[in-house]
Design an enzyme around this catalytic site. Structure first.
Site, PDB file in Angstrom:
ATOM      1  N   SER A 255      39.483 -63.534-101.022  1.00  0.00           N
ATOM      2  CA  SER A 255      38.034 -63.445-101.119  1.00  0.00           C
ATOM      3  C   SER A 255      37.348 -63.964 -99.869  1.00  0.00           C
ATOM      4  O   SER A 255      36.184 -63.660 -99.629  1.00  0.00           O
ATOM      5  CB  SER A 255      37.535 -64.200-102.350  1.00  0.00           C
ATOM      6  OG  SER A 255      38.042 -65.495-102.353  1.00  0.00           O
TER       7      SER A 255
ATOM      8  N   HIS B  53      39.406 -56.022-101.417  1.00  0.00           N
ATOM      9  CA  HIS B  53      38.725 -57.103-102.118  1.00  0.00           C
ATOM     10  C   HIS B  53      37.951 -56.582-103.324  1.00  0.00           C
ATOM     11  O   HIS B  53      36.940 -55.899-103.182  1.00  0.00           O
ATOM     12  CB  HIS B  53      37.791 -57.851-101.143  1.00  0.00           C
ATOM     13  CG  HIS B  53      37.146 -59.037-101.775  1.00  0.00           C
ATOM     14  ND1 HIS B  53      35.844 -59.396-101.543  1.00  0.00           N
ATOM     15  CD2 HIS B  53      37.622 -59.942-102.662  1.00  0.00           C
ATOM     16  CE1 HIS B  53      35.559 -60.474-102.252  1.00  0.00           C
ATOM     17  NE2 HIS B  53      36.608 -60.815-102.948  1.00  0.00           N
TER      18      HIS B  53
ATOM     19  N   GLU C 220      35.771 -53.715-101.455  1.00  0.00           N
ATOM     20  CA  GLU C 220      35.648 -53.885-100.006  1.00  0.00           C
ATOM     21  C   GLU C 220      37.019 -53.606 -99.379  1.00  0.00           C
ATOM     22  O   GLU C 220      37.994 -54.300 -99.707  1.00  0.00           O
ATOM     23  CB  GLU C 220      35.197 -55.316 -99.670  1.00  0.00           C
ATOM     24  CG  GLU C 220      33.756 -55.613-100.079  1.00  0.00           C
ATOM     25  CD  GLU C 220      33.324 -57.045 -99.753  1.00  0.00           C
ATOM     26  OE1 GLU C 220      32.137 -57.246 -99.470  1.00  0.00           O
ATOM     27  OE2 GLU C 220      34.155 -57.977 -99.803  1.00  0.00           O
TER      28      GLU C 220
ATOM     29  N   ASN D  67      30.814 -61.941-100.356  1.00  0.00           N
ATOM     30  CA  ASN D  67      30.938 -63.399-100.443  1.00  0.00           C
ATOM     31  C   ASN D  67      30.210 -64.130 -99.323  1.00  0.00           C
ATOM     32  O   ASN D  67      29.821 -65.280 -99.472  1.00  0.00           O
ATOM     33  CB  ASN D  67      32.407 -63.818-100.494  1.00  0.00           C
ATOM     34  CG  ASN D  67      32.975 -63.640-101.890  1.00  0.00           C
ATOM     35  OD1 ASN D  67      32.215 -63.635-102.873  1.00  0.00           O
ATOM     36  ND2 ASN D  67      34.268 -63.478-102.003  1.00  0.00           N
TER      37      ASN D  67
HETATM   38  N1  3HC Z   1      36.622 -55.513-119.057  1.00  0.00           N
HETATM   39  C1  3HC Z   1      36.093 -54.369-119.524  1.00  0.00           C
HETATM   40  N2  3HC Z   1      34.792 -54.242-119.873  1.00  0.00           N
HETATM   41  C2  3HC Z   1      34.029 -55.343-119.765  1.00  0.00           C
HETATM   42  C3  3HC Z   1      34.503 -56.572-119.297  1.00  0.00           C
HETATM   43  C4  3HC Z   1      35.874 -56.637-118.918  1.00  0.00           C
HETATM   44  N3  3HC Z   1      36.398 -57.731-118.450  1.00  0.00           N
HETATM   45  N4  3HC Z   1      33.484 -57.459-119.278  1.00  0.00           N
HETATM   46  C5  3HC Z   1      32.391 -56.813-119.721  1.00  0.00           C
HETATM   47  N5  3HC Z   1      32.714 -55.533-120.022  1.00  0.00           N
HETATM   48  C6  3HC Z   1      31.825 -54.480-120.468  1.00  0.00           C
HETATM   49  C7  3HC Z   1      31.378 -54.697-121.888  1.00  0.00           C
HETATM   50  O1  3HC Z   1      32.245 -54.101-122.818  1.00  0.00           O
HETATM   51  C8  3HC Z   1      30.002 -54.053-121.893  1.00  0.00           C
HETATM   52  O2  3HC Z   1      30.116 -52.662-122.083  1.00  0.00           O
HETATM   53  P1  3HC Z   1      28.906 -51.849-122.773  1.00  0.00           P
HETATM   54  O3  3HC Z   1      27.718 -52.043-121.883  1.00  0.00           O
HETATM   55  O4  3HC Z   1      29.368 -50.451-122.811  1.00  0.00           O
HETATM   56  O5  3HC Z   1      28.742 -52.469-124.121  1.00  0.00           O
HETATM   57  C9  3HC Z   1      29.483 -54.276-120.490  1.00  0.00           C
HETATM   58  O6  3HC Z   1      30.632 -54.536-119.672  1.00  0.00           O
HETATM   59  C10 3HC Z   1      28.546 -55.430-120.432  1.00  0.00           C
HETATM   60  O7  3HC Z   1      29.225 -56.579-120.967  1.00  0.00           O
HETATM   61  P2  3HC Z   1      28.579 -57.612-121.985  1.00  0.00           P
HETATM   62  O8  3HC Z   1      27.587 -56.897-122.880  1.00  0.00           O
HETATM   63  O9  3HC Z   1      29.670 -58.382-122.617  1.00  0.00           O
HETATM   64  O10 3HC Z   1      27.824 -58.665-121.103  1.00  0.00           O
HETATM   65  P3  3HC Z   1      26.787 -58.471-119.958  1.00  0.00           P
HETATM   66  O11 3HC Z   1      25.873 -57.343-120.192  1.00  0.00           O
HETATM   67  O12 3HC Z   1      26.249 -59.837-119.741  1.00  0.00           O
HETATM   68  O13 3HC Z   1      27.686 -58.081-118.684  1.00  0.00           O
HETATM   69  C11 3HC Z   1      28.915 -58.680-116.783  1.00  0.00           C
HETATM   70  C12 3HC Z   1      28.732 -58.874-118.270  1.00  0.00           C
HETATM   71  C13 3HC Z   1      29.388 -57.257-116.499  1.00  0.00           C
HETATM   72  C14 3HC Z   1      29.964 -59.656-116.332  1.00  0.00           C
HETATM   73  C15 3HC Z   1      27.523 -58.895-116.060  1.00  0.00           C
HETATM   74  O14 3HC Z   1      26.959 -60.099-116.503  1.00  0.00           O
HETATM   75  C16 3HC Z   1      27.640 -58.938-114.565  1.00  0.00           C
HETATM   76  O15 3HC Z   1      27.658 -57.902-113.902  1.00  0.00           O
HETATM   77  N6  3HC Z   1      27.673 -60.159-114.006  1.00  0.00           N
HETATM   78  C17 3HC Z   1      27.765 -60.361-112.555  1.00  0.00           C
HETATM   79  C18 3HC Z   1      29.188 -60.345-112.134  1.00  0.00           C
HETATM   80  C19 3HC Z   1      29.341 -60.524-110.649  1.00  0.00           C
HETATM   81  O16 3HC Z   1      28.399 -60.749-109.904  1.00  0.00           O
HETATM   82  N7  3HC Z   1      30.602 -60.438-110.187  1.00  0.00           N
HETATM   83  C20 3HC Z   1      30.937 -60.666-108.803  1.00  0.00           C
HETATM   84  C21 3HC Z   1      31.434 -62.058-108.661  1.00  0.00           C
HETATM   85  S1  3HC Z   1      31.919 -62.431-107.011  1.00  0.00           S
HETATM   86  C22 3HC Z   1      33.535 -61.995-106.955  1.00  0.00           C
HETATM   87  O17 3HC Z   1      34.130 -61.560-107.904  1.00  0.00           O
HETATM   88  C23 3HC Z   1      34.188 -62.157-105.639  1.00  0.00           C
HETATM   89  C24 3HC Z   1      35.454 -62.943-105.724  1.00  0.00           C
HETATM   90  O18 3HC Z   1      36.020 -62.955-104.452  1.00  0.00           O
HETATM   91  C25 3HC Z   1      35.275 -64.347-106.190  1.00  0.00           C
END
Ligand code: 3HC
Length: 309
Positions: free
Chosen positions: A141, A162, A174, A212
């Site tokens: 990352s 990534h 990425e 990031n």
């Molecule tokens: N696998 C499959 N589907 C998933 C899932 C998973 N792990 N997590 C959530 N979903 C699906 C759900 O089933 C749901 O589907 P639907 O809309 O058809 O019902 C949809 O995604 C939305 O999920 P939820 O209703 O449970 O919850 P939210 O609406 O709050 O969404 C989230 C959850 C998708 C995680 C949203 O909050 C989000 O996009 N958060 C931001 C995440 C982010 O910024 N990630 C980047 C982090 S940085 C990174 O990863 C870099 C690394 O290097 C550290």
């Protein structure tokens, strides 16, 4: 689980550089299991390798749960299709604790702990064990893709891939160009990323790449704000969801990604950029030292009910 679970030992792997058919993911944590899942969903055979049997068991459960979520959405009105999607995808994933079981493939994606020595050691082994045509990629990352691969011979068949958490949901990939990557390898990685459902963008090997580099300072400032008592954690999160349209607030997101990962990221970014925004954060260091890694350990900035972890 030392031996491969329920499969013929080798998936075929005679593909040319442009046709990735078999993939190995090394590291069965949040990212690795997500990468294995999207690969299997896309119809490709995948080995998931982790030295810890318990980690693979955990990965198996979470992949199954997440496949069910995807299936429900994709095959809303057809329970039989949803069921076979889950079963077939799961059948394409073979798990093992032995790296040797996953070397005869077209692409290896590394998603292990963010420690340079461990990553370099793994890539050196892969470079020796994998067939000539195998492309090696790191999901780091924030570390330098070039530094991680500095000791391998096949630098033309090496780059960064990534992914973002949760991998099955986040649409971005990425693709990081290592300094000696060949055009053919780069194009193959772009094509493969698309094949597993991602929109691919190209990044240079700069600290934090694009996402990031921007998310790191934002997240660090949110933690400092909470640490100083400027606002409650909940209000900081509400502010960025309702005032800036983010799907999650920065503190929720830090817990979701993992505070241990966040700490490692800040430390690498500080080392690489020297920018004061990446200076250590007392609150983050304390939580990680106490084993409070966020959602995955049941507590971080917030506490989580066990059933929701
Ligand atoms: N696998 C499959 N589907 C998933 C899932 C998973 N792990 N997590 C959530 N979903 C699906 C759900 O089933 C749901 O589907 P639907 O809309 O058809 O019902 C949809 O995604 C939305 O999920 P939820 O209703 O449970 O919850 P939210 O609406 O709050 O969404 C989230 C959850 C998708 C995680 C949203 O909050 C989000 O996009 N958060 C931001 C995440 C982010 O910024 N990630 C980047 C982090 S940085 C990174 O990863 C870099 C690394 O290097 C550290």
């Amino acid at each position: 689980m030392n031996k491969l679970v329920g499969i013929t030992r080798n998936f075929s792997s005679s593909a040319s550089l442009n046709a990735i058919k078999t993939v190995t993911v090394v590291g069965g944590g949040l990212m690795g299991s997500g990468i294995a899942q999207v690969t299997a969903q896309a119809g490709q055979n995948v080995y998931l390798i982790d030295t810890q049997k318990e980690q693979l068991e955990k990965a198996q459960k979470s992949i199954k749960n997440n496949l069910v979520r995807v299936a429900k959405k994709t095959f809303k009105d057809d329970a039989a299709k949803a069921d076979s999607f889950v079963k077939e995808s799961l059948n394409r994933i073979k798990m093992s604790t032995a790296l040797e079981d996953g070397v005869n493939v077209d692409l290896v994606v590394e998603a292990i702990v963010e420690k340079l020595d461990a990553k370099q050691e793994l890539f050196n082994k892969l470079d020796q064990l994998c067939p000539e045509h195998t492309i090696l990629a790191t999901n780091t990352s924030s570390m330098s893709v070039n530094e991680i691969g500095s000791r391998i011979k096949r630098k033309d068949r090496y780059g960064g891939l990534h992914f973002f958490n949760p991998v099955p949901v986040m649409r971005l990939l990425e693709v990081v160009k290592g300094e000696q990557i060949s055009e053919e390898t780069y194009q193959t990685l772009m094509t493969w990323g698309k094949s597993v459902g991602k929109t691919c963008i190209t990044c240079k090997d700069t600290p934090g790449f694009i996402v990031n580099r921007l998310l790191g300072p934002y997240s660090a400032e949110a933690m400092r704000m909470y640490e100083r008592g400027d606002a409650s954690a909940k209000d900081i999160d509400i502010a960025m969801k309702l005032g800036a349209g983010f799907p999650m607030g920065p503190l929720e997101l830090a817990d979701y990604t993992g505070l241990d990962t966040k700490k490692a990221l800040l430390s690498v970014m500080l080392q690489k950029t020297g920018h004061p925004v990446f200076q250590p954060i007392g609150l983050l260091n304390r939580l990680v030292a106490e084993g409070k890694y966020g959602r995955k350990s049941g507590e971080g900035i917030y506490k989580y009910e066990k059933s929701k972890v």
